[in-house]
Design a protein around this motif. Structure first.
Motif, short mmCIF file in Angstrom:
data_model
loop_
_atom_site.label_atom_id
_atom_site.label_comp_id
_atom_site.label_asym_id
_atom_site.label_seq_id
_atom_site.Cartn_x
_atom_site.Cartn_y
_atom_site.Cartn_z
N VAL A 1 -17.79 13.40 1.23
CA VAL A 1 -18.47 12.80 2.38
C VAL A 1 -19.39 11.69 1.88
CG1 VAL A 1 -18.39 14.87 3.83
CG2 VAL A 1 -20.36 14.48 2.37
N ASP B 1 -19.33 7.07 9.11
CA ASP B 1 -18.72 8.22 8.44
C ASP B 1 -17.31 8.43 8.98
OD1 ASP B 1 -18.95 9.52 10.90
OD2 ASP B 1 -20.59 10.82 10.25
N GLY C 1 -14.84 7.31 5.67
CA GLY C 1 -15.69 6.40 6.42
C GLY C 1 -15.08 5.03 6.45
#
Length: 137
Positions: free
Chosen positions: A6, A36, A108
């Motif tokens: 992430v 994101d 993202g």
């Protein structure tokens, strides 16, 4: 269960710094947006003298990438080649959005707006590569 990468705020800063550096090196006034994997805005930076509309368009280019799992240019090309149904999608079919891909997963995207679309994309790619990510699956 799957483990995935992430984006962090530190990643967003690195991306934005590299994108800003590329823009300034070329004398381009743009807005840089980073979102994101869900299309949620993590970073928005409007450089001095960037067009006001770029603050709206840049995040939409980034969201387009994560929604479609393609660079925003792919959607622009689709529409330009006659697939006008693409105009009804909740996306912005303008070049300048690039995916952030790590380990074959879209984590993202970066959207840039303010100059010629191909230059926007160049700036976005500079940001993506700054964290060692790819722009393609």
């Amino acid at each position: 269960m799957k483990t995935r990468q992430v984006l962090t705020l530190d990643d967003a800063r690195k991306i934005a710094t590299a994108a800003e550096t590329e823009a300034l090196r070329n004398g381009w006034a743009v807005t840089i947006a980073i979102c994101d994997e869900g299309g949620h805005l993590l970073w928005l930076q409007r450089l001095d003298n960037a067009p006001p509309s770029s603050a709206y368009v840049a995040p939409e280019k980034a969201r387009t990438c994560v929604m479609m799992r393609k660079p925003s240019k792919a959607i622009e090309d689709m529409v330009n080649n006659g697939r006008f149904a693409g105009l009804g999608l909740p996306v912005t079919p303008l070049e300048g959005g690039e995916m952030i891909v790590v380990g074959g997963e879209v984590i993202g995207a970066v959207g840039v707006s303010g100059v010629k679309s191909s230059d926007d994309a160049q700036i976005a790619r500079a940001g993506v590569t700054a964290i060692g990510a790819s722009c393609s699956l």
